[in-house]
Design a protein around this motif. Structure first.
Motif, mmCIF file in Angstrom:
data_model
loop_
_atom_site.group_PDB
_atom_site.id
_atom_site.type_symbol
_atom_site.label_atom_id
_atom_site.label_comp_id
_atom_site.label_asym_id
_atom_site.label_seq_id
_atom_site.Cartn_x
_atom_site.Cartn_y
_atom_site.Cartn_z
ATOM 1 N N LEU A 108 0.812 -1.210 0.000
ATOM 2 C CA LEU A 108 0.000 0.000 0.000
ATOM 3 C C LEU A 108 0.846 1.262 0.000
ATOM 4 O O LEU A 108 0.627 2.180 -0.796
ATOM 5 N N ASN A 109 1.823 1.324 0.898
ATOM 6 C CA ASN A 109 2.533 2.580 1.140
ATOM 7 C C ASN A 109 3.764 2.796 0.266
ATOM 8 O O ASN A 109 4.291 3.911 0.223
ATOM 9 N N LEU A 110 4.214 1.751 -0.430
ATOM 10 C CA LEU A 110 5.385 1.900 -1.290
ATOM 11 C C LEU A 110 5.104 1.397 -2.706
ATOM 12 O O LEU A 110 5.115 2.180 -3.655
ATOM 13 N N THR A 111 4.813 0.106 -2.841
ATOM 14 C CA THR A 111 4.623 -0.448 -4.186
ATOM 15 C C THR A 111 3.456 0.221 -4.911
ATOM 16 O O THR A 111 3.586 0.630 -6.075
ATOM 17 N N GLY A 112 2.324 0.348 -4.227
ATOM 18 C CA GLY A 112 1.168 0.991 -4.848
ATOM 19 C C GLY A 112 1.423 2.443 -5.189
ATOM 20 O O GLY A 112 1.035 2.925 -6.261
ATOM 21 N N ILE A 156 9.772 5.679 0.052
ATOM 22 C CA ILE A 156 9.208 6.813 -0.685
ATOM 23 C C ILE A 156 10.196 7.977 -0.724
ATOM 24 O O ILE A 156 10.355 8.650 -1.752
ATOM 25 N N ASN A 157 10.867 8.245 0.394
ATOM 26 C CA ASN A 157 11.872 9.309 0.405
ATOM 27 C C ASN A 157 12.953 9.039 -0.636
ATOM 28 O O ASN A 157 13.381 9.938 -1.367
ATOM 29 N N ALA A 158 13.402 7.785 -0.699
ATOM 30 C CA ALA A 158 14.432 7.417 -1.666
ATOM 31 C C ALA A 158 13.907 7.532 -3.098
ATOM 32 O O ALA A 158 14.625 7.985 -4.007
ATOM 33 N N TYR A 159 12.667 7.119 -3.307
ATOM 34 C CA TYR A 159 12.069 7.196 -4.641
ATOM 35 C C TYR A 159 11.960 8.642 -5.119
ATOM 36 O O TYR A 159 12.272 8.951 -6.280
ATOM 37 N N VAL A 172 11.288 17.973 -14.216
ATOM 38 C CA VAL A 172 10.450 17.444 -13.136
ATOM 39 C C VAL A 172 11.150 17.647 -11.800
ATOM 40 O O VAL A 172 12.322 17.280 -11.643
ATOM 41 N N ARG A 173 10.430 18.223 -10.857
ATOM 42 C CA ARG A 173 10.904 18.323 -9.479
ATOM 43 C C ARG A 173 10.139 17.313 -8.628
ATOM 44 O O ARG A 173 8.965 17.029 -8.886
ATOM 45 N N ALA A 174 10.816 16.777 -7.596
ATOM 46 C CA ALA A 174 10.161 15.857 -6.657
ATOM 47 C C ALA A 174 10.664 16.153 -5.258
ATOM 48 O O ALA A 174 11.879 16.224 -5.030
ATOM 49 N N ASN A 175 9.753 16.339 -4.341
ATOM 50 C CA ASN A 175 10.082 16.636 -2.951
ATOM 51 C C ASN A 175 9.185 15.844 -2.014
ATOM 52 O O ASN A 175 8.185 15.253 -2.438
ATOM 53 N N VAL A 176 9.558 15.849 -0.739
ATOM 54 C CA VAL A 176 8.858 15.047 0.272
ATOM 55 C C VAL A 176 8.529 15.916 1.472
ATOM 56 O O VAL A 176 9.364 16.707 1.927
ATOM 57 N N VAL A 177 7.321 15.760 1.984
ATOM 58 C CA VAL A 177 6.934 16.349 3.266
ATOM 59 C C VAL A 177 6.765 15.206 4.261
ATOM 60 O O VAL A 177 6.085 14.214 3.972
ATOM 61 N N CYS A 178 7.406 15.339 5.417
ATOM 62 C CA CYS A 178 7.333 14.313 6.462
ATOM 63 C C CYS A 178 6.586 14.864 7.670
ATOM 64 O O CYS A 178 7.188 15.519 8.532
ATOM 65 N N PRO A 179 5.282 14.641 7.762
ATOM 66 C CA PRO A 179 4.552 15.123 8.930
ATOM 67 C C PRO A 179 4.855 14.291 10.166
ATOM 68 O O PRO A 179 5.155 13.092 10.076
ATOM 69 N N GLY A 180 4.752 14.935 11.329
ATOM 70 C CA GLY A 180 4.639 14.205 12.584
ATOM 71 C C GLY A 180 3.177 13.865 12.785
ATOM 72 O O GLY A 180 2.387 13.807 11.836
#
Length: 256
Positions: A108-112, A156-159, A172-180
């Motif tokens: 669910l959280n990575l492959t999908g 996901i961070n690595a992807y 293309v830009r790609a960034n990550v938000v990591c919520p607590g």
């Protein structure tokens, strides 16, 4: 500051659009001019009037993902923005893990997530422009439980960094938000079992509180926008300071 024109004329795909955080992201992008393509597991979750186009699929079902991608690109075209927000976890400790739960949470959280995002970011690269923002978790940075979910979010961070490096010259830009922890309905069942848990949780956070959905959505919107045109491959915690350090250690050990 008024940011009403940030996304004027742009199409934004948002997965998990009907959830607590997803709804906040949808509202912020729509209020700033975006045409929203909402994705979730059920049509009922996509009732928001901010959503212009709706696609229903399950990240655990590869066939439904692939069908949704075809329908999305055919009906809505290549989006300008992808917000990959959908995610879920139930196995909160290593003791709770089983082979089935590990498989489900990684699927669910990575492959999908990657299966859905991959053709979209490649289509963006083919066009020569696009911005992807992945909603990950502080669990990808330090361990706060949910081990299979944490492993998936670290993936996901690595992807996202792979997209940033390999597709950057294609626009293309790609960034990550990591919520607590975010104060959404997801906390309701814990509060029902233990009304004191929120107060105990807040003690761990340097700001003395957890974040709300609009604060996370604000970071997502910034990274998706042209205001962040020089930012790619970044991992941004929006966590009231929890990954900066462990405040109870200062209070209980050094202050004792």
């Amino acid at each position: 500051m008024a940011l009403k024109a940030d996304f004027e004329g742009k199409t934004a795909v948002v997965t998990g659009a009907g959830g607590g955080l997803g709804s906040a992201i949808v509202a912020q992008l729509a209020e700033r001019g975006a045409r929203i393509v909402g994705c979730d597991r059920s049509a009922d979750a996509l009732a928001s009037p901010h959503i212009a186009s709706r696609h229903v699929f399950d990240l655990l079902d590869r066939a439904s993902i692939e069908a949704a991608i075809r329908a999305l690109l055919d009906r809505d075209g290549v989006p300008d923005i992808l917000i990959s927000n959908a995610g879920w976890s139930r196995a909160e400790t290593i003791d709770a893990l089983t082979a089935d739960r590990i498989e489900q949470e990684l699927d669910l959280n990575l492959t999908g997530v990657m299966t859905f995002a991959d053709p979209i970011v490649k289509a963006m690269a083919g066009r020569g422009a696009g911005s992807a923002v992945f909603v990950s978790s502080v669990n990808a940075i330090a361990h706060f439980g949910n081990p299979a979910y944490a492993a998936a979010k670290a993936g996901i961070n690595a992807y996202a960094k792979a997209i940033a490096v390999e597709l950057g010259r294609s626009g293309v830009r790609a960034n990550v938000v990591c919520p607590g922890s975010i104060r959404t309905a997801a906390w309701d069942h814990r509060l029902a079992n233990n009304p004191e848990i929120l107060a105990r949780l807040k003690r761990l956070y340097p700001l003395g509180r957890i974040v709300n959905p609009s604060e996370v959505a604000e970071a997502v919107a910034f990274l998706a926008s042209d205001r962040a045109s020089g930012i790619t491959g970044a991992v941004l915690p929006v966590d009231a300071g929890v990954t900066a350090g462990y405040l109870p250690f200062i209070e209980d050990i050094l202050g004792a």
